[in-house]
Design a protein around this motif. Structure first.
Motif, PDB file in Angstrom:
ATOM      1  N   ARG A 177     -54.861 -29.315 -79.288  1.00  0.00           N
ATOM      2  CA  ARG A 177     -53.383 -28.690 -79.767  1.00  0.00           C
ATOM      3  C   ARG A 177     -52.554 -29.458 -80.765  1.00  0.00           C
ATOM      4  O   ARG A 177     -52.448 -30.699 -80.523  1.00  0.00           O
ATOM      5  N   ILE A 178     -51.883 -28.708 -81.786  1.00  0.00           N
ATOM      6  CA  ILE A 178     -51.279 -29.330 -82.926  1.00  0.00           C
ATOM      7  C   ILE A 178     -49.867 -28.854 -82.671  1.00  0.00           C
ATOM      8  O   ILE A 178     -49.586 -27.708 -82.477  1.00  0.00           O
ATOM      9  N   GLU A 179     -48.992 -29.776 -82.545  1.00  0.00           N
ATOM     10  CA  GLU A 179     -47.796 -29.528 -82.348  1.00  0.00           C
ATOM     11  C   GLU A 179     -46.748 -29.956 -83.207  1.00  0.00           C
ATOM     12  O   GLU A 179     -47.091 -31.314 -83.702  1.00  0.00           O
ATOM     13  N   PRO A 180     -45.721 -29.857 -83.625  1.00  0.00           N
ATOM     14  CA  PRO A 180     -44.869 -30.321 -84.761  1.00  0.00           C
ATOM     15  C   PRO A 180     -43.991 -31.375 -84.030  1.00  0.00           C
ATOM     16  O   PRO A 180     -43.897 -31.538 -82.882  1.00  0.00           O
ATOM     17  N   TYR A 181     -43.827 -32.534 -85.012  1.00  0.00           N
ATOM     18  CA  TYR A 181     -43.234 -33.826 -84.724  1.00  0.00           C
ATOM     19  C   TYR A 181     -41.840 -33.883 -85.368  1.00  0.00           C
ATOM     20  O   TYR A 181     -42.001 -33.699 -86.445  1.00  0.00           O
ATOM     21  N   GLY A 182     -40.594 -33.925 -84.566  1.00  0.00           N
ATOM     22  CA  GLY A 182     -39.423 -34.047 -85.265  1.00  0.00           C
ATOM     23  C   GLY A 182     -39.213 -35.119 -86.139  1.00  0.00           C
ATOM     24  O   GLY A 182     -38.109 -35.163 -86.836  1.00  0.00           O
ATOM     25  N   LYS A 183     -39.862 -36.178 -86.183  1.00  0.00           N
ATOM     26  CA  LYS A 183     -39.538 -37.651 -86.854  1.00  0.00           C
ATOM     27  C   LYS A 183     -40.565 -37.699 -88.029  1.00  0.00           C
ATOM     28  O   LYS A 183     -41.634 -37.203 -87.934  1.00  0.00           O
ATOM     29  N   PRO A 184     -40.363 -38.376 -88.992  1.00  0.00           N
ATOM     30  CA  PRO A 184     -41.038 -38.805 -90.069  1.00  0.00           C
ATOM     31  C   PRO A 184     -42.285 -39.598 -89.471  1.00  0.00           C
ATOM     32  O   PRO A 184     -42.147 -40.464 -88.383  1.00  0.00           O
ATOM     33  N   SER A 185     -43.660 -39.150 -89.854  1.00  0.00           N
ATOM     34  CA  SER A 185     -44.744 -40.087 -89.466  1.00  0.00           C
ATOM     35  C   SER A 185     -45.473 -40.540 -90.654  1.00  0.00           C
ATOM     36  O   SER A 185     -45.968 -40.036 -91.679  1.00  0.00           O
ATOM     37  N   ARG A 186     -45.895 -41.986 -90.521  1.00  0.00           N
ATOM     38  CA  ARG A 186     -46.536 -42.607 -91.524  1.00  0.00           C
ATOM     39  C   ARG A 186     -47.608 -43.443 -91.125  1.00  0.00           C
ATOM     40  O   ARG A 186     -47.346 -44.188 -90.191  1.00  0.00           O
ATOM     41  N   TYR A 187     -48.777 -43.422 -91.449  1.00  0.00           N
ATOM     42  CA  TYR A 187     -49.923 -44.139 -91.286  1.00  0.00           C
ATOM     43  C   TYR A 187     -50.359 -45.135 -92.352  1.00  0.00           C
ATOM     44  O   TYR A 187     -50.791 -44.509 -93.453  1.00  0.00           O
ATOM     45  N   LEU A 188     -50.107 -46.411 -92.015  1.00  0.00           N
ATOM     46  CA  LEU A 188     -50.388 -47.430 -93.115  1.00  0.00           C
ATOM     47  C   LEU A 188     -51.792 -47.865 -93.227  1.00  0.00           C
ATOM     48  O   LEU A 188     -52.083 -48.373 -94.259  1.00  0.00           O
ATOM     49  N   GLY A 189     -52.636 -47.661 -92.265  1.00  0.00           N
ATOM     50  CA  GLY A 189     -53.843 -47.949 -92.498  1.00  0.00           C
ATOM     51  C   GLY A 189     -54.657 -47.300 -93.047  1.00  0.00           C
ATOM     52  O   GLY A 189     -54.615 -45.869 -93.446  1.00  0.00           O
ATOM     53  N   GLY A 202     -56.951 -41.842 -96.155  1.00  0.00           N
ATOM     54  CA  GLY A 202     -56.512 -41.923 -94.979  1.00  0.00           C
ATOM     55  C   GLY A 202     -56.978 -42.960 -94.103  1.00  0.00           C
ATOM     56  O   GLY A 202     -58.053 -43.795 -94.589  1.00  0.00           O
ATOM     57  N   ILE A 203     -56.659 -42.855 -92.834  1.00  0.00           N
ATOM     58  CA  ILE A 203     -57.137 -43.979 -91.763  1.00  0.00           C
ATOM     59  C   ILE A 203     -58.421 -43.603 -91.107  1.00  0.00           C
ATOM     60  O   ILE A 203     -59.120 -44.426 -90.994  1.00  0.00           O
ATOM     61  N   ASN A 204     -59.022 -42.086 -91.458  1.00  0.00           N
ATOM     62  CA  ASN A 204     -60.050 -41.774 -91.016  1.00  0.00           C
ATOM     63  C   ASN A 204     -61.231 -41.248 -91.792  1.00  0.00           C
ATOM     64  O   ASN A 204     -62.277 -41.270 -91.767  1.00  0.00           O
ATOM     65  N   CYS A 205     -60.957 -41.051 -93.289  1.00  0.00           N
ATOM     66  CA  CYS A 205     -61.856 -40.733 -94.300  1.00  0.00           C
ATOM     67  C   CYS A 205     -61.102 -40.988 -95.572  1.00  0.00           C
ATOM     68  O   CYS A 205     -59.926 -41.108 -95.927  1.00  0.00           O
ATOM     69  N   CYS A 206     -62.172 -41.124 -96.588  1.00  0.00           N
ATOM     70  CA  CYS A 206     -61.728 -41.032 -97.953  1.00  0.00           C
ATOM     71  C   CYS A 206     -62.683 -40.051 -98.494  1.00  0.00           C
ATOM     72  O   CYS A 206     -63.919 -39.921 -98.321  1.00  0.00           O
ATOM     73  N   ILE A 207     -62.124 -39.267 -99.618  1.00  0.00           N
ATOM     74  CA  ILE A 207     -62.712 -38.241-100.232  1.00  0.00           C
ATOM     75  C   ILE A 207     -62.414 -38.174-101.569  1.00  0.00           C
ATOM     76  O   ILE A 207     -61.355 -38.293-102.188  1.00  0.00           O
ATOM     77  N   PHE A 208     -63.559 -37.963-102.533  1.00  0.00           N
ATOM     78  CA  PHE A 208     -63.692 -37.838-103.853  1.00  0.00           C
ATOM     79  C   PHE A 208     -64.153 -36.528-104.445  1.00  0.00           C
ATOM     80  O   PHE A 208     -64.728 -35.638-103.572  1.00  0.00           O
ATOM     81  N   GLU A 209     -63.459 -36.111-105.505  1.00  0.00           N
ATOM     82  CA  GLU A 209     -63.991 -34.993-106.117  1.00  0.00           C
ATOM     83  C   GLU A 209     -64.441 -35.247-107.497  1.00  0.00           C
ATOM     84  O   GLU A 209     -63.830 -35.896-108.403  1.00  0.00           O
ATOM     85  N   VAL A 210     -65.794 -34.921-107.722  1.00  0.00           N
ATOM     86  CA  VAL A 210     -66.647 -35.614-108.879  1.00  0.00           C
ATOM     87  C   VAL A 210     -66.921 -34.035-109.659  1.00  0.00           C
ATOM     88  O   VAL A 210     -67.664 -33.452-108.989  1.00  0.00           O
TER      89      VAL A 210
END
Length: 206
Positions: free
Chosen positions: A26-38, A115-123
């Motif tokens: 389930r995806i729910e909204p989060y009221g605070k800013p979220s940032r993933y540095l990895g 991101g922390i889980n994947c990297c995507i390129f468009e060629v």
């Protein structure tokens, strides 16, 4: 006509799945800013995880290193275009058959996710090919050209031991065959060809 606007997102996250089982999220909204540095180790044209290293060359081809075996696969992912005058079962090419490689054409490389889980390129490749077949005198490719746009989304996930590629072709030509080339460099006498409901084992070189 009922229409409703929606924001569409692709979400990448870790999960534990049971074989032949079921899991709900389930995806729910989060009221605070979220940032993933990895992030995955990456640059404008490469990404790597514990299993693979992916490099994108200036002409859109790929170099892939398998860290487990140490084998490096070079210059994968280019295209060859030639004439097609066969039918739905057999390929037939005329004697005068101009074959065109995508290697010499303009290429755009864009990192669209990092991101922390994947990297995507468009060629994106732009190939100039004959627009069709001329049958006035002999069967041969026409002298007028059209532009093919080939867009590949290339993805490396943090836990994957393979590279995912999705390719779309904006086709504007007739009577032609476009092939993806990925030379493994592995010696062998046989290969497997994909067909509906089965894989066929065939002799190499046919």
């Amino acid at each position: 006509d009922y229409r409703q606007k929606r924001d569409v997102y692709t979400v990448s996250f870790y999960s534990s799945l049971v074989a032949f089982g079921k899991a709900s999220y389930r995806i729910e909204p989060y009221g605070k800013p979220s940032r993933y540095l990895g992030k995955l180790e990456s640059s404008f044209n490469h990404a790597e995880n514990s299993f693979m290293r992916l490099e994108i060359n200036d002409n859109g081809t790929l170099n892939i290193l398998c860290k487990k075996t140490g084998i490096k696969y070079l210059n994968l992912h280019y295209f060859i275009d030639d004439c097609e005058i066969g039918d739905g079962w057999f390929h037939v090419s005329p004697v005068s058959n101009r074959q065109i490689s995508s290697k010499g054409f303009p290429t755009s490389i864009v990192k669209i996710a990092d991101g922390i889980n994947c990297c995507i390129f468009e060629v994106t490749k732009f190939m100039k090919v004959p627009s069709g077949v001329n049958t006035d005198r002999s069967i041969e490719r026409t002298d007028d050209f059209t532009l093919l746009e080939i867009i590949s989304e290339i993805k490396l996930s943090s836990s994957s031991d393979f590279v995912e590629i999705k390719t779309k072709v904006k086709n504007t030509a007739c009577n032609h065959r476009l092939r993806l080339v990925a030379m493994s460099g592995i010696d062998g006498n046989d290969y497997f060809a994909d067909q509906p409901f089965a894989y066929s084992k065939r002799k190499a070189g046919l």
